[in-house]
Scaffold this motif. Structure first.
Motif, PDB file in Angstrom:
ATOM      1  N   SER A  32      -0.512  -1.003  10.843  1.00  0.00           N
ATOM      2  CA  SER A  32       0.583  -1.969  10.794  1.00  0.00           C
ATOM      3  C   SER A  32       1.555  -1.649   9.671  1.00  0.00           C
ATOM      4  O   SER A  32       1.220  -0.952   8.707  1.00  0.00           O
ATOM      5  CB  SER A  32       0.035  -3.383  10.599  1.00  0.00           C
ATOM      6  OG  SER A  32      -0.525  -3.523   9.297  1.00  0.00           O
ATOM      7  N   ARG A  33       2.779  -2.175   9.785  1.00  0.00           N
ATOM      8  CA  ARG A  33       3.761  -2.025   8.710  1.00  0.00           C
ATOM      9  C   ARG A  33       3.235  -2.631   7.414  1.00  0.00           C
ATOM     10  O   ARG A  33       3.437  -2.086   6.336  1.00  0.00           O
ATOM     11  CB  ARG A  33       5.076  -2.699   9.094  1.00  0.00           C
ATOM     12  CG  ARG A  33       5.881  -1.949  10.129  1.00  0.00           C
ATOM     13  CD  ARG A  33       7.169  -2.713  10.448  1.00  0.00           C
ATOM     14  NE  ARG A  33       7.988  -1.997  11.400  1.00  0.00           N
ATOM     15  CZ  ARG A  33       7.811  -2.044  12.718  1.00  0.00           C
ATOM     16  NH1 ARG A  33       6.812  -2.769  13.217  1.00  0.00           N
ATOM     17  NH2 ARG A  33       8.604  -1.369  13.521  1.00  0.00           N
ATOM     18  N   ALA A  34       2.565  -3.780   7.533  1.00  0.00           N
ATOM     19  CA  ALA A  34       2.044  -4.453   6.340  1.00  0.00           C
ATOM     20  C   ALA A  34       1.058  -3.554   5.599  1.00  0.00           C
ATOM     21  O   ALA A  34       1.091  -3.464   4.370  1.00  0.00           O
ATOM     22  CB  ALA A  34       1.375  -5.768   6.730  1.00  0.00           C
ATOM     23  N   GLU A  35       0.171  -2.884   6.343  1.00  0.00           N
ATOM     24  CA  GLU A  35      -0.798  -2.010   5.695  1.00  0.00           C
ATOM     25  C   GLU A  35      -0.118  -0.801   5.072  1.00  0.00           C
ATOM     26  O   GLU A  35      -0.473  -0.377   3.965  1.00  0.00           O
ATOM     27  CB  GLU A  35      -1.858  -1.544   6.694  1.00  0.00           C
ATOM     28  CG  GLU A  35      -2.939  -0.664   6.055  1.00  0.00           C
ATOM     29  CD  GLU A  35      -4.047  -0.273   7.000  1.00  0.00           C
ATOM     30  OE1 GLU A  35      -4.853   0.601   6.641  1.00  0.00           O
ATOM     31  OE2 GLU A  35      -4.114  -0.846   8.113  1.00  0.00           O
ATOM     32  N   LEU A  36       0.879  -0.238   5.773  1.00  0.00           N
ATOM     33  CA  LEU A  36       1.602   0.913   5.230  1.00  0.00           C
ATOM     34  C   LEU A  36       2.350   0.543   3.947  1.00  0.00           C
ATOM     35  O   LEU A  36       2.321   1.282   2.967  1.00  0.00           O
ATOM     36  CB  LEU A  36       2.578   1.461   6.275  1.00  0.00           C
ATOM     37  CG  LEU A  36       1.943   2.252   7.422  1.00  0.00           C
ATOM     38  CD1 LEU A  36       2.973   2.517   8.514  1.00  0.00           C
ATOM     39  CD2 LEU A  36       1.362   3.565   6.914  1.00  0.00           C
ATOM     40  N   VAL A  37       3.014  -0.607   3.955  1.00  0.00           N
ATOM     41  CA  VAL A  37       3.721  -1.063   2.752  1.00  0.00           C
ATOM     42  C   VAL A  37       2.745  -1.248   1.607  1.00  0.00           C
ATOM     43  O   VAL A  37       2.990  -0.831   0.474  1.00  0.00           O
ATOM     44  CB  VAL A  37       4.489  -2.370   3.029  1.00  0.00           C
ATOM     45  CG1 VAL A  37       4.994  -2.982   1.727  1.00  0.00           C
ATOM     46  CG2 VAL A  37       5.661  -2.118   3.958  1.00  0.00           C
ATOM     47  N   SER A  38       1.600  -1.858   1.890  1.00  0.00           N
ATOM     48  CA  SER A  38       0.610  -2.112   0.846  1.00  0.00           C
ATOM     49  C   SER A  38       0.076  -0.807   0.257  1.00  0.00           C
ATOM     50  O   SER A  38      -0.031  -0.662  -0.965  1.00  0.00           O
ATOM     51  CB  SER A  38      -0.541  -2.934   1.416  1.00  0.00           C
ATOM     52  OG  SER A  38      -1.559  -3.126   0.454  1.00  0.00           O
ATOM     53  N   ARG A  39      -0.224   0.159   1.114  1.00  0.00           N
ATOM     54  CA  ARG A  39      -0.808   1.417   0.642  1.00  0.00           C
ATOM     55  C   ARG A  39       0.223   2.332  -0.012  1.00  0.00           C
ATOM     56  O   ARG A  39      -0.093   3.089  -0.926  1.00  0.00           O
ATOM     57  CB  ARG A  39      -1.503   2.136   1.797  1.00  0.00           C
ATOM     58  CG  ARG A  39      -2.734   1.389   2.269  1.00  0.00           C
ATOM     59  CD  ARG A  39      -3.374   1.984   3.498  1.00  0.00           C
ATOM     60  NE  ARG A  39      -3.948   3.314   3.255  1.00  0.00           N
ATOM     61  CZ  ARG A  39      -4.683   3.963   4.128  1.00  0.00           C
ATOM     62  NH1 ARG A  39      -4.952   3.415   5.315  1.00  0.00           N
ATOM     63  NH2 ARG A  39      -5.174   5.157   3.841  1.00  0.00           N
ATOM     64  N   LEU A  40       1.476   2.244   0.434  1.00  0.00           N
ATOM     65  CA  LEU A  40       2.508   3.115  -0.112  1.00  0.00           C
ATOM     66  C   LEU A  40       3.193   2.533  -1.335  1.00  0.00           C
ATOM     67  O   LEU A  40       3.551   3.265  -2.258  1.00  0.00           O
ATOM     68  CB  LEU A  40       3.572   3.412   0.951  1.00  0.00           C
ATOM     69  CG  LEU A  40       3.163   4.378   2.056  1.00  0.00           C
ATOM     70  CD1 LEU A  40       4.175   4.316   3.200  1.00  0.00           C
ATOM     71  CD2 LEU A  40       3.058   5.791   1.521  1.00  0.00           C
TER      72      LEU A  40
END
Length: 231
Positions: free
Chosen positions: A175-183
């Motif tokens: 998800s976008r949320a997971e990508l934002v969190s990890r990046l």
């Protein structure tokens, strides 16, 4: 023997702001140098190769967009842009030119530190990782390099990190949320376009179909999926 401090180049022409940022980051254990002009920043990046560049947009001689574009030709490490502009187009342009992240002024100390730590942490963690192969796609996490069918693909540090995360979860929707969190080390606010922009840039560089992507797929309403067998 002490560990070498991570070096941050602060590019900001406002003396009071650059001094405040320099003092704040120094207090948190970083080595800091400052440039107050765009042309000077390019020279210092090339000479000192800092671990991260904190880059303002409004600069004398050369603005931050020009600096970002020029140093991205030879500098693969994180670029964190600062902007006093409220226009979304400025943030988008910075990302398209190769910036890894951006901060809006006025700068909030804890958010600044969190963004810096997130960008530097990804670089440090990658040194312990290995090469990954998917058909004609080869990724080397130590050098943060990508090759497709034997041809090197020029990617920024953040683009590599994005691709590595997706490839690490090949076949799974991220998800976008997971990508934002990890990046970026922050929660997704529902409006952040940086993920979509970087995905678009990766697709273009990796010869994916922009209209009907099949290498990095969009799963509407859910996120993105790296197709392991498409390379």
């Amino acid at each position: 023997m002490t560990n070498k401090k991570e070096h941050i180049l602060v590019v900001e022409d406002d003396p009071s702001l650059s001094e405040w940022i320099s003092d704040y980051l120094t207090d948190h254990g970083y080595e800091v140098s400052v440039a107050n002009r765009g042309d000077m920043a390019i020279e210092l990046v090339e000479a000192d190769h800092p671990d991260l560049v904190l880059l303002d947009i409004m600069l004398p001689v050369k603005n931050g967009f020009d600096v970002c574009k020029e140093i991205r030709e030879f500098y693969p490490l994180p670029i964190l842009m600062m902007t006093a502009c409220v226009e979304e187009s400025d943030e988008v342009l910075g990302l398209e030119l190769g910036a890894d992240d951006y901060l809006s002024k006025p700068i909030k100390p804890r958010i600044l530190l969190a963004r810096i730590k997130a960008l530097l942490r990804r670089g440090n963690e990658s040194e312990a990782l290995t090469t990954r192969l998917f058909g004609g796609l080869r990724m080397d996490s130590v050098s943060k390099s990508v090759a497709l069918n034997g041809e090197p693909i020029a990617v920024s540090s953040n683009e590599f990190d994005m691709l590595w995360i997706l490839a690490s979860e090949a076949g799974k929707v991220i998800s976008r949320a997971e990508l934002v969190s990890r990046l970026r080390g922050i929660d997704y606010d529902g409006f952040d376009r940086s993920i979509d922009i970087r995905i678009s840039r990766l697709r273009k560089k990796l010869n994916d179909d922009s209209n009907t992507p099949y290498k990095i797929k969009t799963v509407w309403g859910k996120g993105y999926l790296f197709a392991a067998d498409a390379w």
